[in-house]
Design a protein around this motif. Structure first.
Motif, short mmCIF file in Angstrom:
data_model
loop_
_atom_site.label_atom_id
_atom_site.label_comp_id
_atom_site.label_asym_id
_atom_site.label_seq_id
_atom_site.Cartn_x
_atom_site.Cartn_y
_atom_site.Cartn_z
N LEU A 188 2.24 2.00 -3.66
CA LEU A 188 0.98 2.00 -4.27
C LEU A 188 0.51 3.30 -3.95
O LEU A 188 0.18 4.64 -4.92
CB LEU A 188 -0.38 1.57 -4.15
CG LEU A 188 -1.25 1.57 -4.69
CD1 LEU A 188 -0.88 1.27 -6.29
CD2 LEU A 188 -2.32 1.41 -4.89
N ILE A 248 -5.99 5.40 -0.10
CA ILE A 248 -6.02 3.69 -0.82
C ILE A 248 -6.50 2.85 0.62
O ILE A 248 -6.89 1.88 0.34
CB ILE A 248 -4.64 3.49 -1.13
CG1 ILE A 248 -4.21 4.37 -2.35
CG2 ILE A 248 -4.47 2.06 -0.92
CD1 ILE A 248 -3.09 4.43 -2.79
N PRO A 278 -5.51 -2.87 -1.35
CA PRO A 278 -5.42 -3.14 -2.29
C PRO A 278 -4.44 -4.23 -1.22
O PRO A 278 -4.03 -5.26 -2.68
CB PRO A 278 -4.43 -1.94 -3.97
CG PRO A 278 -5.56 -0.80 -3.24
CD PRO A 278 -5.59 -1.00 -0.99
N TRP A 331 -2.11 7.39 0.58
CA TRP A 331 -2.01 6.54 1.50
C TRP A 331 -2.98 6.04 2.08
O TRP A 331 -3.76 5.28 2.54
CB TRP A 331 -0.75 6.11 2.20
CG TRP A 331 -0.99 4.97 3.30
CD1 TRP A 331 -0.42 3.57 2.96
CD2 TRP A 331 -1.01 5.10 4.42
NE1 TRP A 331 -0.93 3.22 3.96
CE2 TRP A 331 -1.63 3.52 5.19
CE3 TRP A 331 -1.57 5.78 5.25
CZ2 TRP A 331 -1.75 3.46 6.99
CZ3 TRP A 331 -2.00 6.12 6.48
CH2 TRP A 331 -2.19 4.69 6.65
N ASP A 334 0.94 -1.09 0.13
CA ASP A 334 0.10 0.13 -0.08
C ASP A 334 0.88 1.35 -0.23
O ASP A 334 1.00 2.15 -0.50
CB ASP A 334 -0.99 0.52 1.05
CG ASP A 334 -2.28 -1.32 1.56
OD1 ASP A 334 -2.49 -1.48 -0.21
OD2 ASP A 334 -2.52 -1.42 2.15
#
Length: 144
Positions: free
Chosen positions: A49, A74, A86, A71, A46
């Motif tokens: 990403l 997300i 994710p 973050w 994460d």
């Protein structure tokens, strides 16, 4: 040495035999408490990403604090709606409410993310495999 330990007897029969036993969670397989390695790996996915997303919007300059905002988004939105970030989906783990609610919901997701950001509340665990942010929000991270 005398007493129960010296004789080999263990009078502490109320100690759980596995993480989550006191919560009615199975010992292994789907629905068992996720281990720290998978949780850490999901967190790192994460973070990576979030860094990529923020870099995509700020390049060529470094993303700076925008990656923290990425973050947070997300983490909060997917956990609120689907119970997993994710990284958690990739590692096959998810967040569940202990009261049996279908969705984690926004306040639990925000509190979990805020305490994870502070790191210490997410790093101190009890025997059931739940960190402070899990205990405060009535959640547990389980294997799929």
């Amino acid at each position: 040495m005398d007493g129960a330990q010296a004789s080999g007897n263990n009078d502490n029969d109320d100690r759980p035999r596995w993480r989550g036993e006191r919560l009615g969670i199975p010992r292994s397989g789907s629905g068992s408490v996720a281990g720290p390695g998978r949780r850490l790996a999901a967190f790192l996915v994460d973070i990576a990403l979030a860094s990529l997303v923020s870099w995509a919007f700020t390049a060529p300059a470094p993303p700076g604090n925008w990656s923290v905002l990425a973050w947070f988004v997300i983490t909060v939105l997917p956990v609120t709606l689907f119970g997993a970030t994710p990284g958690m989906v990739l590692l096959r783990i998810w967040v569940a409410r202990l009261d049996g609610g279908a969705m984690v919901g926004p306040w639990r997701a925000v509190v979990r993310a805020a305490l994870t950001f502070l790191l210490i509340p997410a790093a101190i665990w009890n025997f059931d495999g739940r960190a402070w942010h899990d205990r405060l929000t009535g959640t547990v991270v389980l294997n799929r």
